[in-house]
Design a protein around this motif. Structure first.
Motif, PDB file in Angstrom:
ATOM      1  N   ASN A  42       0.815  -1.216   0.000  1.00  0.00           N
ATOM      2  CA  ASN A  42       0.000   0.000   0.000  1.00  0.00           C
ATOM      3  C   ASN A  42       0.847   1.264   0.000  1.00  0.00           C
ATOM      4  O   ASN A  42       0.525   2.241  -0.686  1.00  0.00           O
ATOM      5  N   ILE A  43       1.924   1.248   0.766  1.00  0.00           N
ATOM      6  CA  ILE A  43       2.815   2.415   0.793  1.00  0.00           C
ATOM      7  C   ILE A  43       3.438   2.597  -0.597  1.00  0.00           C
ATOM      8  O   ILE A  43       3.488   3.705  -1.136  1.00  0.00           O
ATOM      9  N   LEU A  45       2.173   1.655  -3.374  1.00  0.00           N
ATOM     10  CA  LEU A  45       1.120   2.108  -4.287  1.00  0.00           C
ATOM     11  C   LEU A  45       0.896   3.619  -4.182  1.00  0.00           C
ATOM     12  O   LEU A  45       0.744   4.305  -5.196  1.00  0.00           O
ATOM     13  N   ASP A  46       0.893   4.123  -2.972  1.00  0.00           N
ATOM     14  CA  ASP A  46       0.793   5.584  -2.798  1.00  0.00           C
ATOM     15  C   ASP A  46       1.946   6.285  -3.529  1.00  0.00           C
ATOM     16  O   ASP A  46       1.758   7.303  -4.192  1.00  0.00           O
ATOM     17  N   GLY A  49       1.504   6.314  -7.217  1.00  0.00           N
ATOM     18  CA  GLY A  49       0.520   7.333  -7.581  1.00  0.00           C
ATOM     19  C   GLY A  49       1.132   8.715  -7.623  1.00  0.00           C
ATOM     20  O   GLY A  49       0.889   9.500  -8.549  1.00  0.00           O
ATOM     21  N   GLN A  50       1.940   9.019  -6.618  1.00  0.00           N
ATOM     22  CA  GLN A  50       2.616  10.323  -6.594  1.00  0.00           C
ATOM     23  C   GLN A  50       3.567  10.443  -7.790  1.00  0.00           C
ATOM     24  O   GLN A  50       3.624  11.480  -8.454  1.00  0.00           O
ATOM     25  N   ARG A  52       3.371   8.973 -10.670  1.00  0.00           N
ATOM     26  CA  ARG A  52       2.633   9.113 -11.934  1.00  0.00           C
ATOM     27  C   ARG A  52       2.239  10.574 -12.181  1.00  0.00           C
ATOM     28  O   ARG A  52       2.436  11.101 -13.281  1.00  0.00           O
ATOM     29  N   LYS A 128      -2.384  16.458  -2.076  1.00  0.00           N
ATOM     30  CA  LYS A 128      -2.929  15.091  -2.073  1.00  0.00           C
ATOM     31  C   LYS A 128      -1.955  14.153  -1.350  1.00  0.00           C
ATOM     32  O   LYS A 128      -2.346  13.358  -0.493  1.00  0.00           O
ATOM     33  N   ALA A 129      -0.675  14.247  -1.739  1.00  0.00           N
ATOM     34  CA  ALA A 129       0.341  13.297  -1.259  1.00  0.00           C
ATOM     35  C   ALA A 129       0.657  13.471   0.224  1.00  0.00           C
ATOM     36  O   ALA A 129       0.992  12.512   0.900  1.00  0.00           O
ATOM     37  N   LYS A 131      -1.089  13.863   2.765  1.00  0.00           N
ATOM     38  CA  LYS A 131      -1.935  13.094   3.675  1.00  0.00           C
ATOM     39  C   LYS A 131      -1.522  11.620   3.682  1.00  0.00           C
ATOM     40  O   LYS A 131      -1.574  10.949   4.706  1.00  0.00           O
ATOM     41  N   GLU A 132      -1.119  11.139   2.509  1.00  0.00           N
ATOM     42  CA  GLU A 132      -0.687   9.740   2.405  1.00  0.00           C
ATOM     43  C   GLU A 132       0.634   9.537   3.129  1.00  0.00           C
ATOM     44  O   GLU A 132       0.829   8.567   3.863  1.00  0.00           O
ATOM     45  N   TYR A 135       0.789   9.166   6.887  1.00  0.00           N
ATOM     46  CA  TYR A 135       0.486   7.808   7.353  1.00  0.00           C
ATOM     47  C   TYR A 135       1.723   6.904   7.258  1.00  0.00           C
ATOM     48  O   TYR A 135       1.938   6.023   8.087  1.00  0.00           O
ATOM     49  N   HIS A 136       2.556   7.144   6.222  1.00  0.00           N
ATOM     50  CA  HIS A 136       3.798   6.367   6.076  1.00  0.00           C
ATOM     51  C   HIS A 136       4.764   6.687   7.218  1.00  0.00           C
ATOM     52  O   HIS A 136       5.415   5.787   7.767  1.00  0.00           O
TER      53      HIS A 136
END
Lengths: 247, 163
Positions: A42-43, A45-46, A49-50, A52, A128-129, A131-132, A135-136
């Motif tokens: 999941n980390i 994947l985040d 996304g960043q 990309r 956006k990033a 917030k992700e 969590y990391h």
């Protein structure tokens, strides 16, 4: 649009996230417990996304029509702009968590500052990033505390992991190009706040901030360790074997 | 003609289900930002991802286009936007209820990102309503969920993380 300095800067952020994500993916099926396989996937994947969003923007800044896929899959190692911290193999879970703590803490400060910056696209991606990434940082912090302040064995290995990764931290905080002054966040300004956060976790985990010399940088100029080539070979193989394939 | 509160194209787009959480629509999730229709019948749909790397976005795009095309719209394009960043506070009350009915504990209010490590509050069990629960994994089957276990009824369940 042709904005070379901002292209290089954005590419650096994108490649850090992309290469880190590829390393995180290695842990799937290898992490110490099933929940951690899921966490690292999941980390990663985040981070993909960043990467990309950042690569797409880099392609626009370059103005030569390159897409996110062109940039991810069709560049060789010398054209990658990531720091060496994220590209080296990690086969010890302690190393993975030490590195994630350093990298995600840096990203947290970077994205927080960029989200308030003047470049609207970078600001949107960063807002956006951030917030992700928070969590990391939280996840890495939990593990560093648990392992550092755990058994003798986990403490020894967590300290060894910090010692191994610390020489590479400095490169994260290299200055942006002088021509970008006032336009983007200067990573050099993130050094003190980010390292203060990392040191606090290290201290609370009963670990010691390593006194080790800084490793040679150069990643932002395309000078990498031998490990990046192998990583890219795996990451790019499918795309290069089947040019233009879609599904 | 019946009176509707939304333009037809918006109503149709709003009915598209999230492929990973098929009990809620993209409207319930708050990821459907805007639907505009010009006088030529061209529809422009704007959506935003929950997480940067959300792998469902391509499927959602295709589902929006297909659903609108089945209703007779010939020219549909879907745009992804990041700003302003989506938050679980954008979930509608109807969406929260549907999640809870499907056994997924809905998110609480969002805390400011990057603050000190937040005290984790208990997440109410969607099966029996107990607050005696514990987090068993900080990450779950999709980017937006964590895994919890209820100590009262012993059921494991997903929790939609506040973001």
């Amino acid at each position: 649009m042709n904005d070379r300095p901002l292209f290089e800067y954005t590419l650096g952020l994108a490649d850090d996230a992309l290469v880190s994500a590829q390393r995180m993916g290695w842990w799937i099926s290898r992490a110490p417990e099933l929940e951690e396989d899921v966490a690292m996937a999941n980390i990663g994947l985040d981070q993909v996304g960043q990467a990309r969003s950042l690569l797409t923007y880099a392609g626009e800044l370059e103005g030569e029509g390159r897409t996110e896929d062109d940039l991810a899959y069709l560049r060789d190692d010398r054209e990658f702009r990531n720091v060496k911290l994220v590209e080296r193999p990690m086969t010890d879970f302690g190393v993975a968590m030490a590195r994630l703590l350093m990298f995600s803490t840096y990203q947290l400060h970077l994205y927080r500052a960029l989200s308030a910056g003047s470049d609207a696209t970078l600001s949107g991606i960063a807002a956006k990033a951030v917030k992700e990434v928070a969590y990391h940082v939280d996840h890495a912090t939990h593990w560093v505390l648990r392992l550092g302040d755990g058994t003798d064995e986990s403490h020894t290995r967590m300290q060894a992991a910090l010692d191994a990764e610390w020489p590479y931290v400095d490169e994260l905080f290299g200055s942006r190009a002088p021509s970008l002054a006032g336009r983007v966040v200067d990573p050099a300004e993130l050094r003190d706040p980010a390292l203060t956060d990392v040191r606090r976790v290290v201290g609370e985990a009963t670990l010691t901030v390593p006194e080790v010399p800084t490793a040679l940088g150069g990643g932002r100029q395309g000078l990498h360790t031998e490990h990046l080539g192998f990583l890219l070979a795996e990451m790019q193989h499918l795309h290069r074997s089947h040019p233009g394939a879609t599904w | 003609m019946t009176q509707t509160t939304m333009p037809p194209a918006r109503q149709i787009a709003a009915s598209v289900l999230d492929p990973e959480l098929p009990m809620v629509t993209i409207e319930d999730l708050g990821i459907l930002r805007d639907v505009t229709e010009d006088d030529q019948g061209r529809v422009h749909v704007t959506i935003t991802p929950t997480y940067s790397g959300c792998p469902a976005m391509e499927t959602i795009r295709e589902d929006i286009v297909t659903t609108l095309e089945l209703s007779g719209y010939r020219h549909v394009d879907v745009e992804f936007v990041l700003s302003p960043a989506w938050s679980t506070d954008d979930l509608t009350d109807a969406g929260r209820d549907k999640l809870a009915e499907a056994g997924i504990a809905p998110p609480g209010p969002v805390h400011a990102a990057g603050g000190p490590v937040a005290l984790s509050l208990s997440v109410r069990c969607p099966q029996c309503g107990s607050l005696d629960t514990r987090e068993s994994s900080r990450f779950g089957s999709t980017a937006c969920k964590s895994l919890w276990v209820c100590r009262t009824c012993r059921e494991p369940y997903d929790h939609f993380k506040a973001l």
